[in-house]
Design a protein around this motif. Sequence first.
Motif, mmCIF file in Angstrom:
data_model
loop_
_atom_site.group_PDB
_atom_site.id
_atom_site.type_symbol
_atom_site.label_atom_id
_atom_site.label_comp_id
_atom_site.label_asym_id
_atom_site.label_seq_id
_atom_site.Cartn_x
_atom_site.Cartn_y
_atom_site.Cartn_z
ATOM 1 N N SER A 8 0.834 -1.213 0.000
ATOM 2 C CA SER A 8 0.000 0.000 0.000
ATOM 3 C C SER A 8 0.866 1.259 0.000
ATOM 4 N N VAL A 9 1.961 1.240 0.731
ATOM 5 C CA VAL A 9 2.883 2.386 0.772
ATOM 6 C C VAL A 9 3.581 2.526 -0.579
ATOM 7 N N GLY A 99 -8.077 0.950 -1.201
ATOM 8 C CA GLY A 99 -6.933 0.045 -1.103
ATOM 9 C C GLY A 99 -6.121 0.273 0.151
ATOM 10 N N TYR A 100 -6.587 1.163 1.000
ATOM 11 C CA TYR A 100 -5.883 1.492 2.241
ATOM 12 C C TYR A 100 -6.776 1.193 3.440
ATOM 13 N N THR A 101 -6.149 0.993 4.597
ATOM 14 C CA THR A 101 -6.913 0.825 5.830
ATOM 15 C C THR A 101 -7.053 2.171 6.528
ATOM 16 N N ILE A 102 -8.082 2.298 7.319
ATOM 17 C CA ILE A 102 -8.321 3.536 8.069
ATOM 18 C C ILE A 102 -7.085 3.854 8.908
ATOM 19 N N GLY A 103 -6.679 5.103 8.874
ATOM 20 C CA GLY A 103 -5.471 5.534 9.576
ATOM 21 C C GLY A 103 -4.287 5.678 8.635
ATOM 22 N N GLY A 104 -4.420 5.101 7.430
ATOM 23 C CA GLY A 104 -3.346 5.190 6.452
ATOM 24 C C GLY A 104 -3.851 5.549 5.065
ATOM 25 N N ALA A 130 0.160 14.282 4.637
ATOM 26 C CA ALA A 130 -0.947 13.367 4.381
ATOM 27 C C ALA A 130 -0.455 11.930 4.496
ATOM 28 N N ALA A 131 -1.367 11.029 4.791
ATOM 29 C CA ALA A 131 -1.026 9.614 4.911
ATOM 30 C C ALA A 131 -0.512 9.075 3.577
ATOM 31 N N ALA A 132 0.359 8.089 3.674
ATOM 32 C CA ALA A 132 0.954 7.493 2.478
ATOM 33 C C ALA A 132 0.798 5.972 2.488
ATOM 34 N N GLY A 133 -0.401 5.492 2.841
ATOM 35 C CA GLY A 133 -0.682 4.067 2.721
ATOM 36 C C GLY A 133 -0.524 3.232 3.970
ATOM 37 N N HIS A 134 -0.060 3.825 5.052
ATOM 38 C CA HIS A 134 0.125 3.101 6.314
ATOM 39 C C HIS A 134 0.084 4.120 7.452
ATOM 40 N N PHE A 139 3.479 11.871 3.657
ATOM 41 C CA PHE A 139 4.264 12.647 2.714
ATOM 42 C C PHE A 139 3.944 14.115 2.914
ATOM 43 N N LYS A 140 4.919 14.954 2.565
ATOM 44 C CA LYS A 140 4.776 16.403 2.708
ATOM 45 C C LYS A 140 4.463 16.992 1.341
#
Length: 159
Positions: A8-9, A99-104, A130-134, A139-140
């Motif tokens: 996911s990342v 394709g991501y889980t909550i929190g990521g 922002a979240a980047a898959g995990h 990422f900035k």
Amino acid sequence: MSFLTKKSVQRAEKFLRDYDPNLRVISLDTSARTAVDAAKSLNCPEGAIVKSLLFSADDSFILCLVSGDKKASFNKLKKNLIIEKIEMAKAEDVKRVTGYTIGGVSPVGHLKRIDIFIDNNLDRFKELFAAAGHPNCVFKIDFKNLVKITNGSIMSITE
């Protein structure tokens, strides 16, 4: 195992790099699962954290990007998007659609096409995270590039 090796990342990172080779996923030793956790981990204002919230809206899904110190307004979303029924998506729908889980949940690299709406309050900050898959990866990015990379529509969607 490094968080950066998670599929996911890697999907989020590929999308970021395809947009701008200088964008990098930051792997944190501490959790960024919530806006409060992310702000503490990154030593930044809570409002500079981009919350990616998936909603079930009538018969489809929408992704709203809101500032970590704000709450999405169902009333504003209904009015602005001319929808009747809106609710938070179920965890299994979040995973299936993004394709991501909550929190990521990243604002980019989703499994299915989603309309994205960006709250104008995010423009208050020079740098956003922002979240980047995990839950431990972010990422900035700046507001202008967040809008471009997501092809999101800017509007007032928070209380």
